[in-house]
Design a protein around this motif. Sequence first.
Motif, PDB file in Angstrom:
ATOM      1  N   LEU A  83       0.818  -1.370  -0.076  1.00  0.00           N
ATOM      2  CA  LEU A  83      -0.172   0.216   0.015  1.00  0.00           C
ATOM      3  C   LEU A  83       0.740   1.151   0.058  1.00  0.00           C
ATOM      4  CD1 LEU A  83      -2.839   1.351   0.345  1.00  0.00           C
ATOM      5  CD2 LEU A  83      -2.467   1.162   2.818  1.00  0.00           C
ATOM      6  N   ALA A  84       2.044   1.274   0.792  1.00  0.00           N
ATOM      7  CA  ALA A  84       2.681   2.309   0.912  1.00  0.00           C
ATOM      8  C   ALA A  84       3.474   2.716  -0.292  1.00  0.00           C
ATOM      9  CB  ALA A  84       3.870   2.277   2.077  1.00  0.00           C
ATOM     10  N   ARG A  85       4.020   1.592  -0.906  1.00  0.00           N
ATOM     11  CA  ARG A  85       4.720   1.577  -2.331  1.00  0.00           C
ATOM     12  C   ARG A  85       3.560   2.184  -3.497  1.00  0.00           C
ATOM     13  NH1 ARG A  85       8.418  -3.957  -1.677  1.00  0.00           N
ATOM     14  NH2 ARG A  85       9.964  -3.055  -0.456  1.00  0.00           N
ATOM     15  N   SER A  86       2.547   1.848  -3.296  1.00  0.00           N
ATOM     16  CA  SER A  86       1.602   2.506  -4.347  1.00  0.00           C
ATOM     17  C   SER A  86       1.239   3.734  -4.185  1.00  0.00           C
ATOM     18  CB  SER A  86       0.412   1.416  -4.271  1.00  0.00           C
ATOM     19  OG  SER A  86      -0.410   1.694  -3.061  1.00  0.00           O
ATOM     20  N   GLN A  87       1.391   4.530  -2.926  1.00  0.00           N
ATOM     21  CA  GLN A  87       0.843   5.730  -2.582  1.00  0.00           C
ATOM     22  C   GLN A  87       2.249   6.556  -1.971  1.00  0.00           C
ATOM     23  OE1 GLN A  87      -2.520   6.160  -0.291  1.00  0.00           O
ATOM     24  NE2 GLN A  87      -3.539   4.179  -1.336  1.00  0.00           N
ATOM     25  N   PRO A  88       3.263   6.776  -2.639  1.00  0.00           N
ATOM     26  CA  PRO A  88       4.574   7.269  -2.031  1.00  0.00           C
ATOM     27  C   PRO A  88       4.287   8.381  -1.476  1.00  0.00           C
ATOM     28  CG  PRO A  88       4.819   7.064  -4.417  1.00  0.00           C
ATOM     29  CD  PRO A  88       3.588   6.321  -3.952  1.00  0.00           C
ATOM     30  N   GLY A  89       4.659   8.833  -0.376  1.00  0.00           N
ATOM     31  CA  GLY A  89       4.600   9.970   0.172  1.00  0.00           C
ATOM     32  C   GLY A  89       3.261  10.535   0.884  1.00  0.00           C
ATOM     33  N   ARG A  90       2.609   9.505   0.813  1.00  0.00           N
ATOM     34  CA  ARG A  90       1.106   9.844   1.495  1.00  0.00           C
ATOM     35  C   ARG A  90       0.569   9.372   2.555  1.00  0.00           C
ATOM     36  NH1 ARG A  90      -3.277   9.167  -3.370  1.00  0.00           N
ATOM     37  NH2 ARG A  90      -4.503  10.437  -1.443  1.00  0.00           N
ATOM     38  N   LEU A  91       1.183   8.080   2.977  1.00  0.00           N
ATOM     39  CA  LEU A  91       0.838   7.587   4.207  1.00  0.00           C
ATOM     40  C   LEU A  91       1.548   8.281   5.436  1.00  0.00           C
ATOM     41  CD1 LEU A  91       0.587   3.736   3.481  1.00  0.00           C
ATOM     42  CD2 LEU A  91      -1.263   5.715   3.494  1.00  0.00           C
ATOM     43  N   ALA A  92       1.066   8.546   6.488  1.00  0.00           N
ATOM     44  CA  ALA A  92       1.760   9.070   7.500  1.00  0.00           C
ATOM     45  C   ALA A  92       2.226   8.227   8.692  1.00  0.00           C
ATOM     46  CB  ALA A  92       0.979  10.357   8.382  1.00  0.00           C
ATOM     47  N   LEU A  93       3.394   8.335   9.307  1.00  0.00           N
ATOM     48  CA  LEU A  93       3.689   7.106  10.327  1.00  0.00           C
ATOM     49  C   LEU A  93       4.030   8.124  11.639  1.00  0.00           C
ATOM     50  CD1 LEU A  93       5.877   4.233   9.826  1.00  0.00           C
ATOM     51  CD2 LEU A  93       6.062   5.524  11.992  1.00  0.00           C
ATOM     52  N   ALA A  94       3.338   7.957  12.528  1.00  0.00           N
ATOM     53  CA  ALA A  94       3.547   8.651  13.889  1.00  0.00           C
ATOM     54  C   ALA A  94       4.611   8.184  14.731  1.00  0.00           C
ATOM     55  CB  ALA A  94       2.371   9.003  14.617  1.00  0.00           C
ATOM     56  N   ASN A  95       5.195   8.947  15.503  1.00  0.00           N
ATOM     57  CA  ASN A  95       6.203   8.396  16.451  1.00  0.00           C
ATOM     58  C   ASN A  95       5.947   9.483  17.655  1.00  0.00           C
ATOM     59  OD1 ASN A  95       8.253  10.645  16.471  1.00  0.00           O
ATOM     60  ND2 ASN A  95       8.649   9.957  14.201  1.00  0.00           N
ATOM     61  N   ASN A 125       3.919  10.211  23.536  1.00  0.00           N
ATOM     62  CA  ASN A 125       3.103   9.014  23.304  1.00  0.00           C
ATOM     63  C   ASN A 125       1.742   9.632  23.048  1.00  0.00           C
ATOM     64  OD1 ASN A 125       1.690   6.404  23.772  1.00  0.00           O
ATOM     65  ND2 ASN A 125       3.477   5.779  22.750  1.00  0.00           N
ATOM     66  N   ALA A 126       1.296  10.043  23.984  1.00  0.00           N
ATOM     67  CA  ALA A 126      -0.336  10.260  24.117  1.00  0.00           C
ATOM     68  C   ALA A 126      -0.998  11.105  22.977  1.00  0.00           C
ATOM     69  CB  ALA A 126      -0.629  10.881  25.153  1.00  0.00           C
ATOM     70  N   PRO A 127      -0.287  12.086  22.681  1.00  0.00           N
ATOM     71  CA  PRO A 127      -0.915  12.881  21.246  1.00  0.00           C
ATOM     72  C   PRO A 127      -0.633  11.878  20.016  1.00  0.00           C
ATOM     73  CG  PRO A 127       1.151  13.978  21.980  1.00  0.00           C
ATOM     74  CD  PRO A 127       0.733  12.937  23.114  1.00  0.00           C
ATOM     75  N   ALA A 128       0.299  11.200  19.878  1.00  0.00           N
ATOM     76  CA  ALA A 128       0.554  10.415  18.676  1.00  0.00           C
ATOM     77  C   ALA A 128      -0.508   9.405  18.674  1.00  0.00           C
ATOM     78  CB  ALA A 128       1.864   9.718  18.670  1.00  0.00           C
ATOM     79  N   VAL A 129      -0.813   8.581  19.571  1.00  0.00           N
ATOM     80  CA  VAL A 129      -1.807   7.600  19.742  1.00  0.00           C
ATOM     81  C   VAL A 129      -3.138   8.191  19.414  1.00  0.00           C
ATOM     82  CG1 VAL A 129      -3.091   5.927  21.128  1.00  0.00           C
ATOM     83  CG2 VAL A 129      -0.394   6.156  21.181  1.00  0.00           C
ATOM     84  N   ALA A 130      -3.464   9.535  20.034  1.00  0.00           N
ATOM     85  CA  ALA A 130      -4.717  10.094  19.787  1.00  0.00           C
ATOM     86  C   ALA A 130      -4.974  10.350  18.296  1.00  0.00           C
ATOM     87  CB  ALA A 130      -4.790  11.452  20.548  1.00  0.00           C
ATOM     88  N   ASP A 131      -4.069  10.796  17.703  1.00  0.00           N
ATOM     89  CA  ASP A 131      -4.109  11.162  16.123  1.00  0.00           C
ATOM     90  C   ASP A 131      -4.308   9.907  15.422  1.00  0.00           C
ATOM     91  OD1 ASP A 131      -4.401  13.950  16.517  1.00  0.00           O
ATOM     92  OD2 ASP A 131      -2.494  14.297  15.371  1.00  0.00           O
ATOM     93  N   LEU A 132      -3.634   8.853  15.847  1.00  0.00           N
ATOM     94  CA  LEU A 132      -3.790   7.464  15.229  1.00  0.00           C
ATOM     95  C   LEU A 132      -5.131   7.098  15.225  1.00  0.00           C
ATOM     96  CD1 LEU A 132      -2.368   5.231  13.669  1.00  0.00           C
ATOM     97  CD2 LEU A 132      -1.784   4.375  15.973  1.00  0.00           C
ATOM     98  N   LEU A 133      -5.735   7.061  16.258  1.00  0.00           N
ATOM     99  CA  LEU A 133      -6.937   6.689  16.622  1.00  0.00           C
ATOM    100  C   LEU A 133      -8.043   7.262  15.830  1.00  0.00           C
ATOM    101  CD1 LEU A 133      -6.838   5.974  20.539  1.00  0.00           C
ATOM    102  CD2 LEU A 133      -7.214   4.388  18.899  1.00  0.00           C
ATOM    103  N   ALA A 134      -7.875   8.399  15.871  1.00  0.00           N
ATOM    104  CA  ALA A 134      -8.464   9.501  14.854  1.00  0.00           C
ATOM    105  C   ALA A 134      -8.533   9.397  13.559  1.00  0.00           C
ATOM    106  CB  ALA A 134      -8.496  10.787  15.676  1.00  0.00           C
ATOM    107  N   GLY A 135      -7.462   8.552  13.002  1.00  0.00           N
ATOM    108  CA  GLY A 135      -7.123   8.556  11.701  1.00  0.00           C
ATOM    109  C   GLY A 135      -6.568   9.698  10.923  1.00  0.00           C
ATOM    110  N   GLN A 136      -5.971  10.804  11.923  1.00  0.00           N
ATOM    111  CA  GLN A 136      -5.120  11.709  11.399  1.00  0.00           C
ATOM    112  C   GLN A 136      -4.000  11.443  10.737  1.00  0.00           C
ATOM    113  OE1 GLN A 136      -6.370  14.899  11.147  1.00  0.00           O
ATOM    114  NE2 GLN A 136      -8.241  13.850  11.936  1.00  0.00           N
ATOM    115  N   VAL A 137      -3.284  10.079  11.127  1.00  0.00           N
ATOM    116  CA  VAL A 137      -2.203   9.439  10.870  1.00  0.00           C
ATOM    117  C   VAL A 137      -2.679   7.951  10.571  1.00  0.00           C
ATOM    118  CG1 VAL A 137      -0.416  10.957  11.919  1.00  0.00           C
ATOM    119  CG2 VAL A 137      -1.380   9.327  13.118  1.00  0.00           C
TER     120      VAL A 137
END
Length: 261
Positions: A83-95, A125-137
Motif C-alpha cells: 500500500l505504501a509503495r503504491s502511494q509514495p509520500g502519502r501515508l503518515a507514520l507517527a512517533n 506518546n499520548a498525542p501520537a496515539v490520539a491522532d492515530l485513533l482519530a485517523g489523522q495518521v
Amino acid sequence: MVVENKAGAGGTIGAAQVAAAKPDGCTMLMGNVGPNAINYSLHKKLAYVPADLIPVTDVFAVPNVLVVNPGVPAASVAQLIELARSQPGRLALANSGTGQSTHMTAEMFRLQTGVDVIQVPYKGNAPAVADLLAGQVQMMFDNVAVSLPHIKAGKLRALAVSSAQRVEALPDVPTLSESGLKGFDVSAWFGLFYPAGTDAGQVESLHRDVVAILQDPVVRRQISNWSGVPGGRSPADFGRYVESEIDKWREVVRSAHLAAQ
C-alpha cells in the motif's frame, strides 16, 4: 531509595547528571536505549560519553508493535508495504518524538523496506496515539503495553511486533522478522548504570540485588503486565549488549541521515 525524575532532551539531562555524580555507589541511573545508545550518534554533542557510565545490568525490555488505524486497508506487513509503495509520500507514520524508540524502530523499518512514508514526530506518546485513533495518521510503532487496550478493543490493528520473539499478550501477531524483515529485532530496554569510577564490588553487589528482585513473582508479574521481558545480564554481558546497541543505532542514524533538532 529516592527516585528523582529528570525529564528533558530524550533522557540525556538525567544521564548527564548521573555521569557527573560522585562515584560512591549512592547515585545510579535507570537508563534506556535512548540516552544510553541512540543519542550518542543522534546528537552532535552530549555532556557525557559511554565511558562516563558503568553498565550494571538490564532490568527489562519492552517490544514495540506496528499498529494501523482500522481504516487502513492492510491486514499484514506485506499488504502495508504494498500500500505504501503504491502511494509514495502519502501515508503518515507517527512517533512519540525524535530519537525515541518508536521513531528509531520506524526508521529501521523504512530503511529495510524502502517505503516512502511521512514521519510525524509528536511531543510524547499520548498525542501520537490520539491522532492515530482519530485517523489523522495511518500507522505507528508503539509500546505494546500502551497499544494493547486499543488493539483488544478493535480501535487499532496490530500487524507485527518488533522483537525477535512473539509477545505473550499478542500470540497471534507475528514478528517483523516472520513478516519478511529478516533479523529485525528492536526493544525499548531499560537498565541500571553507575558513574564511572564506582567500585567494582559495589557494581557486583547491585547486580546481585537486582537479579534477586527480578526473581520476585510480584515483580515478574508487573513486568509481564507491561508485555516486558525481565533482564539480569551480568555487568560484562550488559556492557557488551549496550555497545552493540550503540553500533546498531549509529548505522541507522547514518543511513537515515538523522540529526536531533
